[in-house]
Design a protein around this motif. Structure first.
Motif, PDB file in Angstrom:
ATOM      1  N   GLN A  78      66.948 -79.434  39.495  1.00 56.17           N
ATOM      2  CA  GLN A  78      67.442 -79.803  40.713  1.00 56.17           C
ATOM      3  C   GLN A  78      66.120 -80.219  41.514  1.00 56.17           C
ATOM      4  O   GLN A  78      65.282 -79.552  41.612  1.00 56.17           O
ATOM      5  CB  GLN A  78      68.316 -78.649  41.060  1.00 56.17           C
ATOM      6  CG  GLN A  78      68.986 -78.823  42.316  1.00 56.17           C
ATOM      7  CD  GLN A  78      70.019 -80.043  42.061  1.00 56.17           C
ATOM      8  OE1 GLN A  78      69.668 -80.874  42.573  1.00 56.17           O
ATOM      9  NE2 GLN A  78      71.281 -79.689  41.416  1.00 56.17           N
ATOM     10  N   CYS A 103      56.332 -72.932  46.975  1.00 58.11           N
ATOM     11  CA  CYS A 103      56.744 -72.319  45.526  1.00 58.11           C
ATOM     12  C   CYS A 103      58.027 -72.869  44.781  1.00 58.11           C
ATOM     13  O   CYS A 103      59.007 -72.535  45.855  1.00 58.11           O
ATOM     14  CB  CYS A 103      56.514 -70.813  45.748  1.00 58.11           C
ATOM     15  SG  CYS A 103      56.939 -69.986  44.110  1.00 58.11           S
ATOM     16  N   LYS A 129      55.747 -71.870  37.749  1.00 60.80           N
ATOM     17  CA  LYS A 129      55.895 -70.817  36.424  1.00 60.80           C
ATOM     18  C   LYS A 129      55.668 -71.721  35.100  1.00 60.80           C
ATOM     19  O   LYS A 129      55.249 -71.159  34.290  1.00 60.80           O
ATOM     20  CB  LYS A 129      56.390 -69.682  36.550  1.00 60.80           C
ATOM     21  CG  LYS A 129      58.047 -69.998  36.580  1.00 60.80           C
ATOM     22  CD  LYS A 129      58.838 -68.569  36.655  1.00 60.80           C
ATOM     23  CE  LYS A 129      60.231 -68.626  36.856  1.00 60.80           C
ATOM     24  NZ  LYS A 129      61.342 -68.586  36.131  1.00 60.80           N
ATOM     25  N   GLU A 130      56.608 -72.637  35.168  1.00 60.72           N
ATOM     26  CA  GLU A 130      56.858 -73.463  33.847  1.00 60.72           C
ATOM     27  C   GLU A 130      55.790 -74.573  33.832  1.00 60.72           C
ATOM     28  O   GLU A 130      56.031 -75.563  34.566  1.00 60.72           O
ATOM     29  CB  GLU A 130      58.201 -73.970  33.913  1.00 60.72           C
ATOM     30  CG  GLU A 130      59.458 -72.807  34.055  1.00 60.72           C
ATOM     31  CD  GLU A 130      59.717 -72.109  32.708  1.00 60.72           C
ATOM     32  OE1 GLU A 130      59.146 -72.623  31.660  1.00 60.72           O
ATOM     33  OE2 GLU A 130      60.252 -71.161  32.780  1.00 60.72           O
TER      34      GLU A 130
HETATM   35  N1  SAM Z   1      61.611 -78.242  44.996  1.00 61.45           N
HETATM   36  C1  SAM Z   1      61.706 -78.795  43.870  1.00 61.45           C
HETATM   37  C2  SAM Z   1      61.887 -80.284  43.825  1.00 61.45           C
HETATM   38  O1  SAM Z   1      62.212 -80.831  45.015  1.00 61.45           O
HETATM   39  O2  SAM Z   1      61.659 -81.251  42.843  1.00 61.45           O
HETATM   40  C3  SAM Z   1      62.734 -78.107  42.711  1.00 61.45           C
HETATM   41  C4  SAM Z   1      62.342 -76.745  42.458  1.00 61.45           C
HETATM   42  S1  SAM Z   1      63.440 -76.027  41.352  1.00 61.45           S
HETATM   43  C5  SAM Z   1      64.893 -75.819  41.924  1.00 61.45           C
HETATM   44  C6  SAM Z   1      62.911 -74.196  41.457  1.00 61.45           C
HETATM   45  C7  SAM Z   1      61.640 -74.062  40.571  1.00 61.45           C
HETATM   46  O3  SAM Z   1      60.955 -73.039  40.864  1.00 61.45           O
HETATM   47  C8  SAM Z   1      61.922 -74.057  39.031  1.00 61.45           C
HETATM   48  O4  SAM Z   1      61.091 -75.130  38.347  1.00 61.45           O
HETATM   49  C9  SAM Z   1      61.384 -72.581  38.589  1.00 61.45           C
HETATM   50  O5  SAM Z   1      60.567 -72.660  37.338  1.00 61.45           O
HETATM   51  C10 SAM Z   1      60.110 -72.452  39.688  1.00 61.45           C
HETATM   52  N2  SAM Z   1      60.173 -70.855  40.070  1.00 61.45           N
HETATM   53  C11 SAM Z   1      60.874 -69.904  39.938  1.00 61.45           C
HETATM   54  N3  SAM Z   1      60.264 -68.766  40.538  1.00 61.45           N
HETATM   55  C12 SAM Z   1      59.146 -69.087  40.455  1.00 61.45           C
HETATM   56  C13 SAM Z   1      57.944 -68.141  40.799  1.00 61.45           C
HETATM   57  N4  SAM Z   1      58.013 -66.833  41.220  1.00 61.45           N
HETATM   58  N5  SAM Z   1      56.838 -69.054  40.659  1.00 61.45           N
HETATM   59  C14 SAM Z   1      56.734 -70.137  40.611  1.00 61.45           C
HETATM   60  N6  SAM Z   1      57.603 -71.167  40.358  1.00 61.45           N
HETATM   61  C15 SAM Z   1      58.836 -70.405  40.130  1.00 61.45           C
END
Ligand code: SAM
Length: 255
Positions: A78, A103, A129-130
């Motif tokens: 998303q 983040c 993280k991914e």
């Molecule tokens: N803001 C982004 C964009 O506009 O494209 C979308 C972010 S997406 C909704 C949320 C992301 O946060 C996911 O890819 C997930 O893997 C990552 N995530 C969740 N917890 C995290 C953490 N503790 N550290 C790093 N990444 C994290």
């Protein structure tokens, strides 16, 4: 940037029927369901040029705006949409030369706008993280020519490993877990922001913010409605995106 379309420039092709495509300018034929156009015919012409397709329908070559880049990012997650990004940039006071932490890189849509706003002297430190999402975000940033302003890091748990950041934004499922780390990473008085999709998450985040030295808490939702572009029968589109997410903002203060 002399106003002329050169080989390899990214162009926003406006096709008959209003569809748009983000493509490199190169000598090849491009097909849509209505017509086909020789992209090579744009080379050496000014931006905004019109070329007729095989069936005589018009195609235009436009220089992509930041909005176009955002709407055309490859989506692996998303993304945050321009209506929220505009306010995020203002509330976080993202300007040239600043250091912004983020983040939840995801597909890198917000990262792209942050990188554009901090300019060549600033930097965006983004945490994801991914590995597969870091790869997609890198590709999206590279396509927009903004990759070198962004430092990629892996997941955050207890610490961002940074201090004195000018602003910080969280787009993760459980942002309250990262709040103590966010507080530590920010400069005194600096803006904090987050986006969450459900009201339950907003409540949880507000409770956590109230338990730490953060002030000026705000919750916002931005509604956007498009109109049919017909001056004689001007009216809203029949369908709209009713919900994207809630924005939460605050400022860090000293303990
Ligand atoms: N803001 C982004 C964009 O506009 O494209 C979308 C972010 S997406 C909704 C949320 C992301 O946060 C996911 O890819 C997930 O893997 C990552 N995530 C969740 N917890 C995290 C953490 N503790 N550290 C790093 N990444 C994290």
């Amino acid at each position: 940037m002399d106003g002329i379309i050169r080989e390899g420039d990214l162009l926003l092709l406006l096709a008959p029927g209003g569809h748009t495509y983000l493509l490199p300018a190169e000598a090849r034929e491009f097909h849509t369901h209505r017509d086909a156009v020789d992209l090579g015919a744009f080379l050496g012409r000014p931006w905004g040029s019109r070329i007729l397709g095989r069936k005589g329908l018009p195609f235009y070559a436009l220089r992509p705006t930041l909005y176009d880049h955002l709407m055309k990012v490859r989506r692996a997650t998303q993304i945050i949409y321009p209506k929220e990004i505009g306010l995020i940039l203002l509330k976080l006071d993202v300007r040239p030369g600043k250091t912004i932490l983020e983040c939840g890189t995801g597909s890198g849509a917000l990262t792209l706008a942050l990188a554009a706003a901090v300019g060549p002297e600033g930097r965006v430190i983004t945490y994801e993280k991914e590995a597969r999402f870091r790869k997609v975000a890198r590709e999206n940033l590279a396509r927009a020519g903004l990759l070198e302003r962004v430092i990629f890091r892996e997941g955050v748990r207890e610490d961002f490993g940074e201090k004195e950041a000018d602003a910080l934004f969280l787009d993760v499922r459980e942002p309250w877990e990262l709040l103590p780390a966010a507080w530590k990473a920010l400069k005194g008085g600096a803006p904090f922001g987050a986006l969450v999709p459900t009201v339950n998450q907003v409540s949880r985040l507000l409770e956590a913010l109230e338990g730490l030295p953060f002030v000026a808490l705000e919750v916002q939702e931005i509604l956007e409605r498009f109109y049919k572009v017909n001056p004689e029968r001007l009216r809203p589109e029949d369908r709209m995106v009713a919900h994207t997410g809630y924005l939460i903002f605050a400022r860090k203060v000293q303990e």
